[in-house]
Design an enzyme around this catalytic site. Sequence first.
Site, PDB file in Angstrom:
ATOM      1  N   LYS A  53      88.187  54.404  68.179  1.00  0.00           N
ATOM      2  CA  LYS A  53      87.881  54.019  66.795  1.00  0.00           C
ATOM      3  C   LYS A  53      88.505  52.660  66.477  1.00  0.00           C
ATOM      4  O   LYS A  53      87.852  51.781  65.891  1.00  0.00           O
ATOM      5  CB  LYS A  53      88.393  55.096  65.820  1.00  0.00           C
ATOM      6  CG  LYS A  53      87.546  56.368  65.875  1.00  0.00           C
ATOM      7  CD  LYS A  53      88.133  57.561  65.110  1.00  0.00           C
ATOM      8  CE  LYS A  53      87.254  58.793  65.363  1.00  0.00           C
ATOM      9  NZ  LYS A  53      87.701  60.009  64.672  1.00  0.00           N
ATOM     10  N   GLN A  97      93.001  61.915  61.847  1.00  0.00           N
ATOM     11  CA  GLN A  97      92.359  62.539  62.998  1.00  0.00           C
ATOM     12  C   GLN A  97      92.664  64.041  63.026  1.00  0.00           C
ATOM     13  O   GLN A  97      93.801  64.463  62.868  1.00  0.00           O
ATOM     14  CB  GLN A  97      92.853  61.862  64.295  1.00  0.00           C
ATOM     15  CG  GLN A  97      92.141  62.323  65.553  1.00  0.00           C
ATOM     16  CD  GLN A  97      90.653  61.954  65.577  1.00  0.00           C
ATOM     17  OE1 GLN A  97      90.235  60.947  65.025  1.00  0.00           O
ATOM     18  NE2 GLN A  97      89.850  62.791  66.217  1.00  0.00           N
ATOM     19  N   ASP A 120      85.430  59.694  56.455  1.00  0.00           N
ATOM     20  CA  ASP A 120      85.017  60.850  57.266  1.00  0.00           C
ATOM     21  C   ASP A 120      84.120  61.797  56.455  1.00  0.00           C
ATOM     22  O   ASP A 120      83.449  62.653  57.027  1.00  0.00           O
ATOM     23  CB  ASP A 120      86.261  61.641  57.707  1.00  0.00           C
ATOM     24  CG  ASP A 120      86.616  61.414  59.165  1.00  0.00           C
ATOM     25  OD1 ASP A 120      85.715  61.105  59.958  1.00  0.00           O
ATOM     26  OD2 ASP A 120      87.811  61.568  59.496  1.00  0.00           O
TER      27      ASP A 120
END
Length: 291
Positions: A53, A97, A120
């Site tokens: 990422k 994460q 997200d």
Amino acid sequence: MTARIIDGNALSARVRGEIAERAAALTARGVQPCLAVILVGGDPASAVYVRNKVAGCEKAGIRSLRFDYPQDASQQEVMARLAELNADPSVHGILVQLPLPAHLDETAVLEAIDIRKDVDGFHAENVGLLSQNREGFVPCTPNGVMKMLETAEVPVQGAEAVVIGRSNIVGKPMAMLLTNAGATVTVCHSKTRDLAFHTRRADIVVAAIGKPRFVTGDMIKPGATVIDVGINRLDSGPDAGKLCGDVDFASAVEVAGAITPVPGGVGPMTITMLLENTVVSAERAARDAGK
Ligand code: GUN
């Protein structure tokens, strides 16, 4: 007849080129898009995802901030960092994460992210906005699948779609996106009684169950589109060590009309959509600041 391959690497490269142009235009206006990534603990797979990422950001001209915490980090430490990032106007996206270590309250962490920076799309408010087909942030993997269907010109409106998997990250948002696009959607999962009964009537099958080569060609309607979200590493047999999806590609490719490979299918699109969400967030911030 063998299926058309939907190439996630090629689509991803094209979309990332467009994202880099949008990031450069924003930077020229004094708003460089910025993503903050938080990783707690040393899960090796999570470390690889985070590294990819951050590298994706750099290539696209997006600034990234990375915060690594030890496995025993406290809830307060993570929450304090989120409060700081929420308040920082130079940060446009915040990603924690998953999975988090078990002692941390994942729901509380995700709910602490400012919904305008929730790239997200996991905050309950963004989930609600998606369910009402309103503007917010859409989770990256299912958003990437929709982009693949659109680019491959797969008709979604009126199609019978079967989603296998009911996770908050993929299955449920995937079902909402397909519903919003006019498909008739069935969500199947590990407790579904006769999975093949459902998949055999589907024009579109999205497999997101985390079981290697679980969906076989005999479960697919001839000509259907098969989207494989799985990423599994085989630990035994002749292909030990290799990556494979939730679909048995060798048998499904002979029956399907179009199919995504693993690797090189949905996988690269997930990070691409994260970069796009970060740029979208920066564009909204620039608009709100009158820049
Ligand atoms: N873990 C597995 N997939 C994801 C994802 O898309 N976002 C985050 N933050 N964690 C994940």
